[in-house]
Write an enzyme that holds these catalytic residues in place. Structure first.
Site, PDB file in Angstrom:
ATOM      1  N   GLY A 123      -2.875   7.216  -5.263  1.00 40.78           N
ATOM      2  CA  GLY A 123      -3.688   8.435  -5.343  1.00 40.78           C
ATOM      3  C   GLY A 123      -3.231   9.342  -6.470  1.00 40.78           C
ATOM      4  O   GLY A 123      -4.018   9.761  -7.315  1.00 40.78           O
ATOM      5  N   SER A 165       6.544   8.689 -12.254  1.00 42.13           N
ATOM      6  CA  SER A 165       6.140   9.879 -11.509  1.00 42.13           C
ATOM      7  C   SER A 165       7.354  10.508 -10.828  1.00 42.13           C
ATOM      8  O   SER A 165       8.101   9.825 -10.123  1.00 42.13           O
ATOM      9  CB  SER A 165       5.086   9.487 -10.468  1.00 42.13           C
ATOM     10  OG  SER A 165       4.762  10.588  -9.675  1.00 42.13           O
ATOM     11  N   THR A 166       7.540  11.808 -11.073  1.00 42.46           N
ATOM     12  CA  THR A 166       8.739  12.495 -10.570  1.00 42.46           C
ATOM     13  C   THR A 166       8.397  13.625  -9.595  1.00 42.46           C
ATOM     14  O   THR A 166       9.225  14.490  -9.341  1.00 42.46           O
ATOM     15  CB  THR A 166       9.549  13.075 -11.753  1.00 42.46           C
ATOM     16  OG1 THR A 166       8.676  13.967 -12.489  1.00 42.46           O
ATOM     17  CG2 THR A 166      10.063  11.983 -12.675  1.00 42.46           C
ATOM     18  N   ARG A 215       5.971   5.180   8.789  1.00 43.17           N
ATOM     19  CA  ARG A 215       6.077   4.000   7.931  1.00 43.17           C
ATOM     20  C   ARG A 215       7.477   3.421   7.994  1.00 43.17           C
ATOM     21  O   ARG A 215       8.462   4.150   8.088  1.00 43.17           O
ATOM     22  CB  ARG A 215       5.741   4.367   6.487  1.00 43.17           C
ATOM     23  CG  ARG A 215       4.288   4.748   6.300  1.00 43.17           C
ATOM     24  CD  ARG A 215       4.007   5.156   4.869  1.00 43.17           C
ATOM     25  NE  ARG A 215       2.623   5.577   4.698  1.00 43.17           N
ATOM     26  CZ  ARG A 215       2.201   6.395   3.744  1.00 43.17           C
ATOM     27  NH1 ARG A 215       3.057   6.872   2.863  1.00 43.17           N
ATOM     28  NH2 ARG A 215       0.933   6.720   3.658  1.00 43.17           N
ATOM     29  N   HIS A 271      -5.543   7.656   0.631  1.00 48.72           N
ATOM     30  CA  HIS A 271      -4.911   8.067  -0.627  1.00 48.72           C
ATOM     31  C   HIS A 271      -4.672   9.561  -0.589  1.00 48.72           C
ATOM     32  O   HIS A 271      -5.565  10.324  -0.229  1.00 48.72           O
ATOM     33  CB  HIS A 271      -5.814   7.740  -1.815  1.00 48.72           C
ATOM     34  CG  HIS A 271      -6.147   6.289  -1.924  1.00 48.72           C
ATOM     35  ND1 HIS A 271      -5.213   5.337  -2.235  1.00 48.72           N
ATOM     36  CD2 HIS A 271      -7.310   5.620  -1.752  1.00 48.72           C
ATOM     37  CE1 HIS A 271      -5.786   4.145  -2.251  1.00 48.72           C
ATOM     38  NE2 HIS A 271      -7.059   4.287  -1.958  1.00 48.72           N
ATOM     39  N   GLY A 300      -1.448   8.206  10.844  1.00 44.61           N
ATOM     40  CA  GLY A 300      -0.351   9.093  11.227  1.00 44.61           C
ATOM     41  C   GLY A 300       0.890   8.340  11.695  1.00 44.61           C
ATOM     42  O   GLY A 300       1.876   8.933  12.136  1.00 44.61           O
ATOM     43  N   GLY A 357       0.831  -1.205   0.000  1.00 41.13           N
ATOM     44  CA  GLY A 357       0.000   0.000   0.000  1.00 41.13           C
ATOM     45  C   GLY A 357       0.864   1.252   0.000  1.00 41.13           C
ATOM     46  O   GLY A 357       2.111   1.182   0.067  1.00 41.13           O
ATOM     47  N   ASP A 358       0.219   2.408  -0.148  1.00 46.63           N
ATOM     48  CA  ASP A 358       0.907   3.702  -0.129  1.00 46.63           C
ATOM     49  C   ASP A 358       1.988   3.805  -1.203  1.00 46.63           C
ATOM     50  O   ASP A 358       3.037   4.419  -0.998  1.00 46.63           O
ATOM     51  CB  ASP A 358       1.518   3.975   1.265  1.00 46.63           C
ATOM     52  CG  ASP A 358       0.478   3.820   2.345  1.00 46.63           C
ATOM     53  OD1 ASP A 358      -0.659   4.260   2.128  1.00 46.63           O
ATOM     54  OD2 ASP A 358       0.806   3.244   3.410  1.00 46.63           O
ATOM     55  N   ASP A 411      11.832  10.564  -8.144  1.00 44.58           N
ATOM     56  CA  ASP A 411      12.616  11.751  -7.763  1.00 44.58           C
ATOM     57  C   ASP A 411      13.147  11.657  -6.341  1.00 44.58           C
ATOM     58  O   ASP A 411      14.109  12.340  -5.999  1.00 44.58           O
ATOM     59  CB  ASP A 411      11.738  13.011  -7.865  1.00 44.58           C
ATOM     60  CG  ASP A 411      10.469  12.874  -7.036  1.00 44.58           C
ATOM     61  OD1 ASP A 411       9.688  11.949  -7.303  1.00 44.58           O
ATOM     62  OD2 ASP A 411      10.266  13.674  -6.111  1.00 44.58           O
TER      63      ASP A 411
HETATM   64  P1  GTP Z   1      -1.752   5.268  -2.026  1.00 43.42           P
HETATM   65  O1  GTP Z   1      -2.253   4.749  -0.724  1.00 43.42           O
HETATM   66  O2  GTP Z   1      -1.074   4.256  -2.881  1.00 43.42           O
HETATM   67  O3  GTP Z   1      -2.773   6.099  -2.757  1.00 43.42           O
HETATM   68  O4  GTP Z   1      -0.569   6.233  -1.717  1.00 43.42           O
HETATM   69  P2  GTP Z   1      -0.730   7.385  -0.753  1.00 43.42           P
HETATM   70  O5  GTP Z   1      -1.472   8.457  -1.462  1.00 43.42           O
HETATM   71  O6  GTP Z   1      -1.257   6.866   0.543  1.00 43.42           O
HETATM   72  O7  GTP Z   1       0.720   7.778  -0.510  1.00 43.42           O
HETATM   73  P3  GTP Z   1       1.147   8.836   0.583  1.00 43.42           P
HETATM   74  O8  GTP Z   1       0.147   9.100   1.590  1.00 43.42           O
HETATM   75  O9  GTP Z   1       2.485   8.382   1.024  1.00 43.42           O
HETATM   76  O10 GTP Z   1       1.250  10.109  -0.283  1.00 43.42           O
HETATM   77  C1  GTP Z   1       2.283  10.262  -1.055  1.00 43.42           C
HETATM   78  C2  GTP Z   1       2.624  11.729  -1.080  1.00 43.42           C
HETATM   79  O11 GTP Z   1       3.604  11.829  -2.064  1.00 43.42           O
HETATM   80  C3  GTP Z   1       1.442  12.559  -1.529  1.00 43.42           C
HETATM   81  O12 GTP Z   1       1.563  13.847  -1.008  1.00 43.42           O
HETATM   82  C4  GTP Z   1       1.595  12.538  -3.024  1.00 43.42           C
HETATM   83  O13 GTP Z   1       1.057  13.670  -3.667  1.00 43.42           O
HETATM   84  C5  GTP Z   1       3.103  12.543  -3.159  1.00 43.42           C
HETATM   85  N1  GTP Z   1       3.588  11.853  -4.353  1.00 43.42           N
HETATM   86  C6  GTP Z   1       2.960  10.973  -5.175  1.00 43.42           C
HETATM   87  N2  GTP Z   1       3.770  10.611  -6.182  1.00 43.42           N
HETATM   88  C7  GTP Z   1       4.936  11.256  -5.984  1.00 43.42           C
HETATM   89  C8  GTP Z   1       6.177  11.280  -6.683  1.00 43.42           C
HETATM   90  O14 GTP Z   1       6.362  10.641  -7.702  1.00 43.42           O
HETATM   91  N3  GTP Z   1       7.165  12.060  -6.159  1.00 43.42           N
HETATM   92  C9  GTP Z   1       7.002  12.775  -5.016  1.00 43.42           C
HETATM   93  N4  GTP Z   1       8.030  13.495  -4.570  1.00 43.42           N
HETATM   94  N5  GTP Z   1       5.842  12.797  -4.341  1.00 43.42           N
HETATM   95  C10 GTP Z   1       4.837  12.038  -4.816  1.00 43.42           C
HETATM   96  P1  IMP Z   2      -6.496  -3.439   8.597  1.00 43.91           P
HETATM   97  O1  IMP Z   2      -6.751  -3.541   7.131  1.00 43.91           O
HETATM   98  O2  IMP Z   2      -6.924  -2.147   9.195  1.00 43.91           O
HETATM   99  O3  IMP Z   2      -7.051  -4.634   9.327  1.00 43.91           O
HETATM  100  O4  IMP Z   2      -4.925  -3.514   8.818  1.00 43.91           O
HETATM  101  C1  IMP Z   2      -4.189  -4.696   8.559  1.00 43.91           C
HETATM  102  C2  IMP Z   2      -2.804  -4.343   8.009  1.00 43.91           C
HETATM  103  O5  IMP Z   2      -2.964  -3.754   6.723  1.00 43.91           O
HETATM  104  C3  IMP Z   2      -2.039  -3.312   8.844  1.00 43.91           C
HETATM  105  O6  IMP Z   2      -0.653  -3.625   8.736  1.00 43.91           O
HETATM  106  C4  IMP Z   2      -2.332  -1.996   8.137  1.00 43.91           C
HETATM  107  O7  IMP Z   2      -1.338  -1.049   8.360  1.00 43.91           O
HETATM  108  C5  IMP Z   2      -2.353  -2.472   6.694  1.00 43.91           C
HETATM  109  N1  IMP Z   2      -3.153  -1.620   5.783  1.00 43.91           N
HETATM  110  C6  IMP Z   2      -4.489  -1.693   5.562  1.00 43.91           C
HETATM  111  N2  IMP Z   2      -4.853  -0.804   4.618  1.00 43.91           N
HETATM  112  C7  IMP Z   2      -3.734  -0.166   4.235  1.00 43.91           C
HETATM  113  C8  IMP Z   2      -3.458   0.870   3.264  1.00 43.91           C
HETATM  114  O8  IMP Z   2      -4.324   1.373   2.546  1.00 43.91           O
HETATM  115  N3  IMP Z   2      -2.156   1.257   3.162  1.00 43.91           N
HETATM  116  C9  IMP Z   2      -1.173   0.703   3.906  1.00 43.91           C
HETATM  117  N4  IMP Z   2      -1.380  -0.260   4.813  1.00 43.91           N
HETATM  118  C10 IMP Z   2      -2.644  -0.690   4.975  1.00 43.91           C
HETATM  119 MG    MG Z   3      -2.218   5.143   1.229  1.00 42.30          MG
END
Ligand code: GTP
Ligand code: IMP
Ligand code: MG
Length: 339
Positions: free
Chosen positions: A17, A323-324, A258, A43, A255, A12-13, A286
């Protein structure tokens, strides 16, 4: 007509998004349907200088012309959904949203259980959003469904029917997966996983589209890996190492800090195989290499290009989106050249 599905390649993450926002804003599908577990997802979307943290609304909401849908397989917490309607008022998410009548509903009781049951909250490190206990009640066939929630009455629509009709009409539809491959209940690092399968096959089932209708499976990887919660992480680096590389991250939903690790090629190969990936989107390039905001492939360094071509060779899947940076413009889109 293209039916595309986007999935997370690791824990994930991965930056889904940003990728979804870019792809939907660019390709303008008529329906953007959310699949995946539920509001445990977080996201991040940055658009026109504003930043949004989403848990249930499809990340493609910035494309105003699309209908937004939540498929039957997704758990819905109405409070989370209504808060997002408020936060995203200027995009009229409320007026464009459909919820399948068969979505199961998360209650306060599910959230309380998720937070108090130590196996989930401590051992697994769940998000505390009630998803595990709700999916458990769903399997026990004791959970309530969206069709029986009066506050959701205005949004109820058969998402499967709408998606299939759009496909039959030759429209483009986009299915958003959430979480990531390594959190799958079947294929992830059990028991340190989420409460259902999180691969492309389950995501299409979540929205009621059959596998024969899917054209593209886009697997998103970050250039390094992050994991929140407990469980094995073969390529994990120390916190000090992550800090020295400027790779510190905190979760959108919880919060929590990671855990960070190096790109894992074996994981990428397995994830592409089980998801049936046809394309890879690679994010945060990047943050690993010095290429912030580069928009042209030819401007990437030899080292960055070699990282990308290693991934393509090992997985057998083309890297079509690079993505950069967080802005939608910070994207190298090679789909015209490679597909
Ligand atoms: P998903 O759960 O997969 O949607 O990812 P996320 O949105 O949870 O990721 P996260 O919360 O870590 O957010 C990533 C942050 O990095 C956001 O502020 C995005 O806008 C930003 N981001 C996304 N792609 C890039 C990238 O290619 N480069 C950089 N520097 N930032 C990025
Ligand atoms: P739960 O889905 O809340 O039961 O969490 C189970 C595991 O999945 C934990 O390690 C969470 O941190 C992880 N997890 C669930 N959804 C996400 C997500 O969208 N991004 C990252 N980790 C997630
Ligand atoms: Mg996420």
């Amino acid at each position: 007509m293209t039916c595309s599905i986007l999935v997370g390649g690791a824990w994930g993450d991965e930056g889904k998004g940003k990728c979804i926002t870019y792809l939907c804003n660019n390709d303008k599908p008529s329906i953007i349907a959310r699949a995946g577990v539920g509001p445990n997802a977080g996201h991040s979307v940055e658009f026109n200088g504003e930043k949004y943290g989403l848990r249930l609304t499809p990340s493609g909401f910035v494309h105003n012309g699309a209908k937004l849908m939540i498929g039957a397989g997704v758990l819905v917490n109405p409070d989370v959904l209504f808060k997002e309607f408020e936060d995203l008022k200027k995009y009229d998410v409320k007026g464009r949203m459909s919820v399948d009548p068969r979505c199961a509903i998360i209650t306060e009781d599910h959230i309380a259980k998720d937070k108090s049951f130590e196996h989930l909250s401590k051992t697994i490190g769940s998000t505390g959003s009630g998803c595990g206990p709700a999916n458990s009640d769903r399997v026990m066939r004791t959970i309530g469904l969206a069709k029986d929630v009066p506050e959701l009455a205005d949004y109820i629509e058969d998402v499967s029917l709408a998606c299939n009709e759009a496909i039959d009409n030759g429209e483009d539809i986009f299915i958003e997966g959430s979480q990531g491959f390594s959190l799958s209940l079947y294929y992830g690092s059990y028991p340190y996983v989420t409460s259902k399968d999180t691969t492309a096959s389950t995501f299409v089932a979540d929205v009621g589209v059959g596998p024969t209708k899917v054209d593209e499976v886009i697997n998103v990887f970050k250039s390094y890996i992050s994991r929140v919660g407990e469980g094995p992480f073969p390529t994990e680096m120390t916190q000090e190492e992550a800090e020295s590389k400027g790779l510190e991250e905190y979760g959108v939903v919880t919060g929590r800090r990671r855990r960070i690790g190096y790109f894992d090629m074996e994981l990428a190969k397995e994830s592409c195989r089980i998801n049936g990936a046809t394309q890879i989107a690679l994010t945060c390039v990047d943050r690993l290499f010095d290429c912030a905001r580069v928009q042209d492939y030819s401007e990437l360094s030899a080292e960055t290009k070699s990282f990308i071509s290693d991934i393509e060779q090992e997985t057998g899947v083309p890297v079509t989106i690079i993505s950069t940076g967080p802005d939608l413009k910070d994207t190298i889109d090679l789909r015209k050249e490679l597909l």
